[in-house]
Design a protein around this motif. Structure first.
Motif, PDB file in Angstrom:
ATOM      1  N   PHE A   1       0.837  -1.192   0.000  1.00 33.19           N
ATOM      2  CA  PHE A   1       0.000   0.000   0.000  1.00 33.19           C
ATOM      3  C   PHE A   1       0.881   1.254   0.000  1.00 33.19           C
ATOM      4  CE2 PHE A   1      -2.286  -3.394   2.153  1.00 33.19           C
ATOM      5  CZ  PHE A   1      -3.505  -3.385   1.488  1.00 33.19           C
ATOM      6  N   GLY A   2       0.323   2.337  -0.532  1.00 30.00           N
ATOM      7  CA  GLY A   2       1.024   3.621  -0.496  1.00 30.00           C
ATOM      8  C   GLY A   2       2.376   3.553  -1.170  1.00 30.00           C
ATOM      9  N   ARG A   3       3.396   4.126  -0.509  1.00 33.23           N
ATOM     10  CA  ARG A   3       4.735   4.138  -1.088  1.00 33.23           C
ATOM     11  C   ARG A   3       5.360   2.749  -1.134  1.00 33.23           C
ATOM     12  NH1 ARG A   3       7.752   9.592   1.285  1.00 33.23           N
ATOM     13  NH2 ARG A   3       6.285  11.101   0.359  1.00 33.23           N
ATOM     14  N   ALA A   4       4.836   1.836  -0.303  1.00 39.13           N
ATOM     15  CA  ALA A   4       5.357   0.468  -0.293  1.00 39.13           C
ATOM     16  C   ALA A   4       4.726  -0.409  -1.377  1.00 39.13           C
ATOM     17  CB  ALA A   4       5.121  -0.165   1.080  1.00 39.13           C
ATOM     18  N   LYS A   5       3.801   0.131  -2.132  1.00 43.70           N
ATOM     19  CA  LYS A   5       3.142  -0.626  -3.186  1.00 43.70           C
ATOM     20  C   LYS A   5       4.153  -1.015  -4.253  1.00 43.70           C
ATOM     21  CE  LYS A   5      -1.324  -0.412  -5.553  1.00 43.70           C
ATOM     22  NZ  LYS A   5      -2.454   0.476  -5.917  1.00 43.70           N
ATOM     23  N   ARG A   6       4.105  -2.262  -4.667  1.00 45.59           N
ATOM     24  CA  ARG A   6       5.097  -2.751  -5.626  1.00 45.59           C
ATOM     25  C   ARG A   6       4.441  -3.627  -6.692  1.00 45.59           C
ATOM     26  NH1 ARG A   6       5.544  -5.889  -0.978  1.00 45.59           N
ATOM     27  NH2 ARG A   6       5.410  -8.145  -1.391  1.00 45.59           N
ATOM     28  N   LEU A   7       5.027  -3.643  -7.847  1.00 44.74           N
ATOM     29  CA  LEU A   7       4.537  -4.426  -8.969  1.00 44.74           C
ATOM     30  C   LEU A   7       5.171  -5.819  -8.929  1.00 44.74           C
ATOM     31  CD1 LEU A   7       2.845  -4.326 -11.597  1.00 44.74           C
ATOM     32  CD2 LEU A   7       4.914  -3.583 -12.781  1.00 44.74           C
ATOM     33  N   GLU A   8       4.336  -6.849  -8.890  1.00 47.49           N
ATOM     34  CA  GLU A   8       4.828  -8.226  -8.798  1.00 47.49           C
ATOM     35  C   GLU A   8       4.539  -9.054 -10.043  1.00 47.49           C
ATOM     36  OE1 GLU A   8       6.673  -9.819  -6.628  1.00 47.49           O
ATOM     37  OE2 GLU A   8       6.882  -8.115  -5.260  1.00 47.49           O
ATOM     38  N   ILE A   9       3.929  -8.460 -11.052  1.00 46.69           N
ATOM     39  CA  ILE A   9       3.484  -9.245 -12.192  1.00 46.69           C
ATOM     40  C   ILE A   9       4.644  -9.916 -12.925  1.00 46.69           C
ATOM     41  CG2 ILE A   9       3.510  -7.322 -13.845  1.00 46.69           C
ATOM     42  CD1 ILE A   9       0.814 -10.080 -13.549  1.00 46.69           C
ATOM     43  N   HIS A  10       5.821  -9.285 -12.925  1.00 40.52           N
ATOM     44  CA  HIS A  10       6.973  -9.892 -13.599  1.00 40.52           C
ATOM     45  C   HIS A  10       7.472 -11.113 -12.837  1.00 40.52           C
ATOM     46  CE1 HIS A  10       7.319  -6.535 -16.450  1.00 40.52           C
ATOM     47  NE2 HIS A  10       6.942  -5.786 -15.423  1.00 40.52           N
ATOM     48  N   ASN A  11       7.506 -11.028 -11.514  1.00 42.68           N
ATOM     49  CA  ASN A  11       7.861 -12.193 -10.704  1.00 42.68           C
ATOM     50  C   ASN A  11       6.812 -13.295 -10.849  1.00 42.68           C
ATOM     51  OD1 ASN A  11      10.218 -11.046  -9.645  1.00 42.68           O
ATOM     52  ND2 ASN A  11       9.071 -10.010  -8.034  1.00 42.68           N
ATOM     53  N   LEU A  12       5.545 -12.891 -10.920  1.00 38.83           N
ATOM     54  CA  LEU A  12       4.481 -13.877 -11.103  1.00 38.83           C
ATOM     55  C   LEU A  12       4.643 -14.630 -12.421  1.00 38.83           C
ATOM     56  CD1 LEU A  12       1.513 -11.776  -9.747  1.00 38.83           C
ATOM     57  CD2 LEU A  12       2.136 -14.037  -8.892  1.00 38.83           C
ATOM     58  N   GLY A  13       5.125 -13.946 -13.447  1.00 40.78           N
ATOM     59  CA  GLY A  13       5.373 -14.628 -14.714  1.00 40.78           C
ATOM     60  C   GLY A  13       6.377 -15.758 -14.557  1.00 40.78           C
ATOM     61  N   LEU A  14       7.438 -15.506 -13.796  1.00 41.46           N
ATOM     62  CA  LEU A  14       8.416 -16.559 -13.530  1.00 41.46           C
ATOM     63  C   LEU A  14       7.800 -17.663 -12.678  1.00 41.46           C
ATOM     64  CD1 LEU A  14      11.521 -14.306 -12.734  1.00 41.46           C
ATOM     65  CD2 LEU A  14      11.003 -15.481 -14.889  1.00 41.46           C
ATOM     66  N   GLY A  15       6.954 -17.270 -11.700  1.00 37.40           N
ATOM     67  CA  GLY A  15       6.318 -18.250 -10.838  1.00 37.40           C
ATOM     68  C   GLY A  15       5.374 -19.159 -11.597  1.00 37.40           C
ATOM     69  N   VAL A  16       4.549 -18.588 -12.459  1.00 35.26           N
ATOM     70  CA  VAL A  16       3.607 -19.393 -13.244  1.00 35.26           C
ATOM     71  C   VAL A  16       4.368 -20.373 -14.132  1.00 35.26           C
ATOM     72  CG1 VAL A  16       1.929 -19.286 -15.127  1.00 35.26           C
ATOM     73  CG2 VAL A  16       1.706 -17.744 -13.162  1.00 35.26           C
ATOM     74  N   GLU A  17       5.448 -19.911 -14.741  1.00 30.79           N
ATOM     75  CA  GLU A  17       6.245 -20.809 -15.583  1.00 30.79           C
ATOM     76  C   GLU A  17       6.844 -21.943 -14.756  1.00 30.79           C
ATOM     77  OE1 GLU A  17       9.521 -20.501 -19.189  1.00 30.79           O
ATOM     78  OE2 GLU A  17       9.234 -18.804 -17.829  1.00 30.79           O
ATOM     79  N   ALA A  18       7.288 -21.621 -13.532  1.00 27.42           N
ATOM     80  CA  ALA A  18       7.895 -22.638 -12.674  1.00 27.42           C
ATOM     81  C   ALA A  18       6.887 -23.700 -12.233  1.00 27.42           C
ATOM     82  CB  ALA A  18       8.522 -21.978 -11.448  1.00 27.42           C
TER      83      ALA A  18
END
Length: 271
Positions: free
Chosen positions: A36-53
């Motif tokens: 949330f807020g300034r700590a909000k981060r985008l994880e979709i690129h990591n999720l791409g690696l996770g889904v492939e794994a």
């Protein structure tokens, strides 16, 4: 209601050399963003690696963004940036087919359910099971061909209120009776939000049994990812049985979503 079907050209002949196991995963990806807020981060690129794994034949995904203008603008200058295509297409490993339909439309975008398939898919169907105006919910229905057999996959993300979930299971049962051939193998997987473990009985009345670890243990917990306590993410089946089940764990999986993925090895035939 859209009734999925295959064109004749999509039907494949049985191939005896293929694996008898269908590897299935279900994963709530939390719209590819954490914090949330300034700590909000985008994880979709990591999720791409996770889904492939996960190396799954079928990946049932919930809370998948098709687009979101505000978050795309917020993350456009980050190192990797917001993907140009929808999250379902972005997460699909090379060679996978993609089905996505929107459940919820919000001020800046929309999100819904998706299926990523290593196998040929047919015409995609979608059925609205929203129970009230505060929660937009739907079923994504995808027929596919695996080892020459037609299998039907339904991605579900049920409501936060128990009475709503019960009515949604009733609508699911009605939809299955109307749109899925009566003897076709069927998988219904996703986030059922069933905190009290009360949906197995009504799902059984709908002709579906829950995938269980073959060692007789309880299904593993998937939520919250940091300290999993609840088995919210599930696979229900008809005409198939489970021969293996696991939940990937570790720091990377904790970081990417508030849910952990559930992975199961399935075979044709009732238990």
């Amino acid at each position: 209601m859209v009734r999925p079907h295959f064109r004749p050209s999509q039907l494949a002949a049985p191939t005896s050399i293929l694996s008898p196991h269908l590897r299935v995963a279900t994963y709530n990806i939390h719209k590819g963003v954490r914090g949330f807020g300034r700590a909000k981060r985008l994880e979709i690129h990591n999720l791409g690696l996770g889904v492939e794994a996960l190396d799954a034949d079928l990946v049932f995904l919930q809370e998948v963004r098709h687009f979101h203008h505000a978050e795309a603008k917020q993350f456009q200058r980050t190192w990797f940036g917001w993907p140009e295509q929808g999250q379902a297409e972005f997460l699909a490993p090379e060679g996978y087919e993609v089905a996505y339909r929107t459940n919820a439309v919000t001020k800046h975008g929309e999100h819904g359910n998706a299926l990523l398939s290593r196998w040929p898919i047919g015409e995609v169907g979608h059925h609205d099971v929203s129970d009230h105006r505060f929660e937009q919910r739907g079923l994504l229905h995808v027929p596919l061909i695996w080892n020459g057999f037609e299998i039907h996959a339904i991605v579900a993300h049920l409501g936060l209120i128990h009475s709503s979930r019960m009515r949604q299971v009733e609508r699911l049962a009605e939809y299955i009776a109307a749109a899925v051939p009566p003897h076709a193998p069927l998988l219904v997987a996703g986030d059922f939000n069933d905190w009290g473990e009360k949906l197995d009985a009504p799902m059984h009345r709908a002709g579906l049994h829950r995938a269980q670890p073959p060692n007789g243990r309880r299904p593993p917990a998937t939520f919250p990812s940091l300290v999993p306590v609840f088995s919210l993410d599930r696979i229900y089946m008809r005409g198939m049985h489970c021969v293996g089940m696991q939940v990937p764990r570790g720091g990377a999986w904790v970081r990417m979503s508030d849910h952990l993925p559930l992975v199961a090895e399935l075979e044709l035939g009732e238990p």
